[in-house]
Scaffold this active site. Sequence first.
Site, PDB file in Angstrom:
ATOM      1  N   GLY A 129       3.171  10.978 -14.072  1.00 41.42           N
ATOM      2  CA  GLY A 129       1.859  11.502 -14.480  1.00 41.42           C
ATOM      3  C   GLY A 129       0.716  10.514 -14.343  1.00 41.42           C
ATOM      4  N   SER A 132      -2.901   5.079 -11.114  1.00 41.64           N
ATOM      5  CA  SER A 132      -4.111   4.245 -11.185  1.00 41.64           C
ATOM      6  C   SER A 132      -4.519   3.956 -12.629  1.00 41.64           C
ATOM      7  CB  SER A 132      -5.275   4.944 -10.476  1.00 41.64           C
ATOM      8  OG  SER A 132      -4.925   5.264  -9.147  1.00 41.64           O
ATOM      9  N   THR A 158       9.656   0.238  -6.050  1.00 41.81           N
ATOM     10  CA  THR A 158      10.211  -0.554  -4.948  1.00 41.81           C
ATOM     11  C   THR A 158      11.422  -1.339  -5.440  1.00 41.81           C
ATOM     12  OG1 THR A 158       7.993  -0.745  -4.032  1.00 41.81           O
ATOM     13  CG2 THR A 158       9.608  -2.355  -3.259  1.00 41.81           C
ATOM     14  N   GLU A 244      -0.171  -9.864  -6.161  1.00 47.07           N
ATOM     15  CA  GLU A 244       0.421  -8.668  -5.518  1.00 47.07           C
ATOM     16  C   GLU A 244      -0.542  -8.123  -4.452  1.00 47.07           C
ATOM     17  OE1 GLU A 244       1.922  -5.687  -8.206  1.00 47.07           O
ATOM     18  OE2 GLU A 244       2.164  -4.221  -6.617  1.00 47.07           O
ATOM     19  N   ARG A 270       1.401  -1.447  31.860  1.00 44.91           N
ATOM     20  CA  ARG A 270       1.348  -0.015  32.181  1.00 44.91           C
ATOM     21  C   ARG A 270       0.251   0.258  33.214  1.00 44.91           C
ATOM     22  NH1 ARG A 270       4.222   4.680  32.126  1.00 44.91           N
ATOM     23  NH2 ARG A 270       2.821   6.487  31.975  1.00 44.91           N
ATOM     24  N   GLN A 281     -12.452  -0.325  31.312  1.00 44.70           N
ATOM     25  CA  GLN A 281     -13.411  -0.940  30.375  1.00 44.70           C
ATOM     26  C   GLN A 281     -13.180  -0.450  28.940  1.00 44.70           C
ATOM     27  OE1 GLN A 281     -17.635   0.098  30.354  1.00 44.70           O
ATOM     28  NE2 GLN A 281     -18.107  -2.063  30.636  1.00 44.70           N
ATOM     29  N   GLN A 338      -2.953   4.932  20.407  1.00 42.39           N
ATOM     30  CA  GLN A 338      -3.681   5.642  21.464  1.00 42.39           C
ATOM     31  C   GLN A 338      -3.554   4.914  22.806  1.00 42.39           C
ATOM     32  OE1 GLN A 338      -4.969   8.548  21.086  1.00 42.39           O
ATOM     33  NE2 GLN A 338      -6.095   8.781  23.000  1.00 42.39           N
ATOM     34  N   HIS A 340      -1.172   3.166  23.816  1.00 44.99           N
ATOM     35  CA  HIS A 340       0.193   3.279  24.333  1.00 44.99           C
ATOM     36  C   HIS A 340       0.426   4.642  24.999  1.00 44.99           C
ATOM     37  CE1 HIS A 340       1.350  -0.324  22.037  1.00 44.99           C
ATOM     38  NE2 HIS A 340       2.548  -0.266  22.561  1.00 44.99           N
ATOM     39  N   GLY A 341      -0.546   5.554  24.894  1.00 47.05           N
ATOM     40  CA  GLY A 341      -0.328   6.894  25.437  1.00 47.05           C
ATOM     41  C   GLY A 341       0.858   7.561  24.757  1.00 47.05           C
TER      42      GLY A 341
HETATM   43  C1  LIG Z   1       5.929   3.127  -1.160  1.00 43.04           C
HETATM   44  C2  LIG Z   1       5.387   2.899  -2.526  1.00 43.04           C
HETATM   45  C3  LIG Z   1       5.888   1.859  -3.293  1.00 43.04           C
HETATM   46  C4  LIG Z   1       5.414   1.658  -4.611  1.00 43.04           C
HETATM   47  N1  LIG Z   1       5.972   0.658  -5.368  1.00 43.04           N
HETATM   48  C5  LIG Z   1       5.651   0.600  -6.693  1.00 43.04           C
HETATM   49  C6  LIG Z   1       6.328  -0.303  -7.566  1.00 43.04           C
HETATM   50  O1  LIG Z   1       7.205  -1.071  -7.149  1.00 43.04           O
HETATM   51  N2  LIG Z   1       6.013  -0.298  -8.888  1.00 43.04           N
HETATM   52  C7  LIG Z   1       5.049   0.533  -9.396  1.00 43.04           C
HETATM   53  O2  LIG Z   1       4.820   0.505 -10.600  1.00 43.04           O
HETATM   54  N3  LIG Z   1       4.368   1.381  -8.600  1.00 43.04           N
HETATM   55  C8  LIG Z   1       4.657   1.443  -7.253  1.00 43.04           C
HETATM   56  N4  LIG Z   1       3.993   2.333  -6.439  1.00 43.04           N
HETATM   57  C9  LIG Z   1       2.973   3.203  -7.022  1.00 43.04           C
HETATM   58  C10 LIG Z   1       1.555   2.892  -6.572  1.00 43.04           C
HETATM   59  O3  LIG Z   1       1.112   1.680  -7.100  1.00 43.04           O
HETATM   60  C11 LIG Z   1       0.705   4.100  -6.982  1.00 43.04           C
HETATM   61  O4  LIG Z   1       1.079   5.184  -6.151  1.00 43.04           O
HETATM   62  C12 LIG Z   1      -0.785   3.846  -6.883  1.00 43.04           C
HETATM   63  O5  LIG Z   1      -1.190   2.912  -7.844  1.00 43.04           O
HETATM   64  C13 LIG Z   1      -1.618   5.117  -7.052  1.00 43.04           C
HETATM   65  O6  LIG Z   1      -1.238   5.829  -8.185  1.00 43.04           O
HETATM   66  P1  LIG Z   1      -0.942   7.418  -8.060  1.00 43.04           P
HETATM   67  O7  LIG Z   1       0.052   7.578  -6.959  1.00 43.04           O
HETATM   68  O8  LIG Z   1      -0.566   7.910  -9.397  1.00 43.04           O
HETATM   69  O9  LIG Z   1      -2.285   8.027  -7.583  1.00 43.04           O
HETATM   70  P2  LIG Z   1      -3.466   8.602  -8.540  1.00 43.04           P
HETATM   71  O10 LIG Z   1      -3.803   7.582  -9.550  1.00 43.04           O
HETATM   72  O11 LIG Z   1      -3.074   9.946  -8.986  1.00 43.04           O
HETATM   73  O12 LIG Z   1      -4.645   8.699  -7.495  1.00 43.04           O
HETATM   74  C14 LIG Z   1      -4.853   9.841  -6.635  1.00 43.04           C
HETATM   75  C15 LIG Z   1      -6.145   9.597  -5.850  1.00 43.04           C
HETATM   76  O13 LIG Z   1      -7.235   9.482  -6.763  1.00 43.04           O
HETATM   77  C16 LIG Z   1      -7.946   8.306  -6.550  1.00 43.04           C
HETATM   78  N5  LIG Z   1      -8.465   7.763  -7.815  1.00 43.04           N
HETATM   79  C17 LIG Z   1      -7.794   7.598  -8.987  1.00 43.04           C
HETATM   80  N6  LIG Z   1      -8.588   7.034  -9.913  1.00 43.04           N
HETATM   81  C18 LIG Z   1      -9.793   6.857  -9.323  1.00 43.04           C
HETATM   82  C19 LIG Z   1     -11.042   6.314  -9.744  1.00 43.04           C
HETATM   83  N7  LIG Z   1     -11.226   5.811 -10.973  1.00 43.04           N
HETATM   84  N8  LIG Z   1     -12.082   6.294  -8.855  1.00 43.04           N
HETATM   85  C20 LIG Z   1     -11.923   6.760  -7.600  1.00 43.04           C
HETATM   86  N9  LIG Z   1     -10.763   7.284  -7.134  1.00 43.04           N
HETATM   87  C21 LIG Z   1      -9.708   7.326  -7.975  1.00 43.04           C
HETATM   88  C22 LIG Z   1      -6.928   7.341  -5.950  1.00 43.04           C
HETATM   89  O14 LIG Z   1      -7.532   6.266  -5.258  1.00 43.04           O
HETATM   90  C23 LIG Z   1      -6.145   8.276  -5.062  1.00 43.04           C
HETATM   91  O15 LIG Z   1      -6.810   8.428  -3.841  1.00 43.04           O
HETATM   92  C24 LIG Z   1       4.409   2.504  -5.121  1.00 43.04           C
HETATM   93  C25 LIG Z   1       3.895   3.529  -4.320  1.00 43.04           C
HETATM   94  C26 LIG Z   1       4.364   3.741  -3.061  1.00 43.04           C
HETATM   95  C27 LIG Z   1       3.807   4.875  -2.253  1.00 43.04           C
END
Ligand SMILES: Cc1cc2nc3c(=O)[nH]c(=O)nc-3n(C[C@H](O)[C@H](O)[C@H](O)COP(=O)(O)OP(=O)(O)OC[C@H]3O[C@@H](n4cnc5c(N)ncnc54)[C@H](O)[C@@H]3O)c2cc1C
Length: 381
Positions: A129, A132, A158, A244, A270, A281, A338, A340-341
Amino acid sequence: MKHPYLNEDHEIFRQSLRKFLEKEAYPFYEQWEENRLIPRSFWTKMGEQGFLCPDIDEKYGGSGVDWGFSVVINEELERVGTGTIGIGLHSDIVVPYITAYGTEEQKQRWLPKCVTGEIITAIAMTEPGTGSDLANIKTTAKLDGDHYIVNGQKTFITNGIQADLIVVAVKTDLQAVPKHKGVSLLVIERDAPGFSRGRKLNKVGLHSQDTAELIFEDCRVPKENLLGEEGKGFLYLMEKLQQERLLVAIGAQTAAEVMLQKTIEYVKSREAFGKPVSQFQNTQFKIVEMATDIEMGRAFLDQLIAEHMEGKNVVTKVSMAKWKLTDIAKKVASECMQLHGGYGYMEEYEIARRFRDIQVGAIYAGTNEIMKTIIAKNLGL
Ligand SMILES: Cc1cc2nc3c(=O)[nH]c(=O)nc-3n(C[C@H](O)[C@H](O)[C@H](O)COP(=O)(O)OP(=O)(O)OC[C@H]3O[C@@H](n4cnc5c(N)ncnc54)[C@H](O)[C@@H]3O)c2cc1C
């Protein structure tokens, strides 16, 4: 390209690491991508050679060297493939929480095995849920005698499948105002009762890196596994997230350099309309534009790494590097594909994998939008 914070020792180290990776990683990487996992045996081989957590103090089994060696390791692993990111996450993101905030007893218990690769680590902040909005996490930890009882779920973690030790962000005080003062960090070990792993997630890219859901149901964690002080978890995260984000910027920059180099080789070999594609160009202008962005990115990044190693406050610049360099790398991936075609769209060519892998740089470690909110705040807006 010369890095100001590296000397001859780092370069010798780079050569021996590259040799090691040519033998132990490059030939197997495609298989790891198919298996959706990097085997533990590779981790322990890295550990045997001193390629995990090299900056850890010698008394815990590390080499006690400067962070420049970690930069070299992360660059060389990125050259193999972005799916190796979990190794850098272990050495340079998770383990530093233990080094910085752990008690002597915790350090002695965990650090030596983190260096050998017997312990693989992960960090769990994100929940289904909330990502960010970290202060809004719902996983709770309530003290019950000598144990915390943890309930909640984490996702996108991860190293989630393989991890033996996970630094988990939990709420120890639901009433705290502001909310972030209720966040604490607990170290949860693989055999903790009530801890289980959910799905291994199916991702667009980073196929060799395992990413999983974690589930805590009345999970019992000894209270000695609290990291630092209760209620300070959010502050610890904000401090350590800088390295990080820097790591993600280093990965993006290295990936962009690799993609450009491979594309220059490709367009020279290529032919179309009786001449190498490199002679058009448009090709030259595209390559020149990318080379310019990459060169400027490298200059900014190198200066930033040097400042980070000097212990300066780099929050604004790290946020700038994270969004800008991942953005440049995404554009480079697209342009290189792009050029690389049709072959660029085929999995036999590395650019196809890199195009998939590069997207996530803008999302994890704090999205690029969140980076811009930090920069805006620090600019006084
Ligand atoms: C491959 C992968 C590995 C990961 N590894 C880890 C890990 O090891 N540990 C861990 O804890 N997490 C991990 N994550 C989670 C990652 O850090 C979160 O996906 C990321 O912080 C975004 O949170 P969310 O997916 O909940 O997106 P949301 O917070 O739901 O955001 C959705 C969209 O809203 C935008 N948004 C949200 N708040 C704002 C704001 N205030 N202003 C403007 N735009 C906003 C975001 O930028 C995004 O575009 C991983 C994610 C991936 C995909």
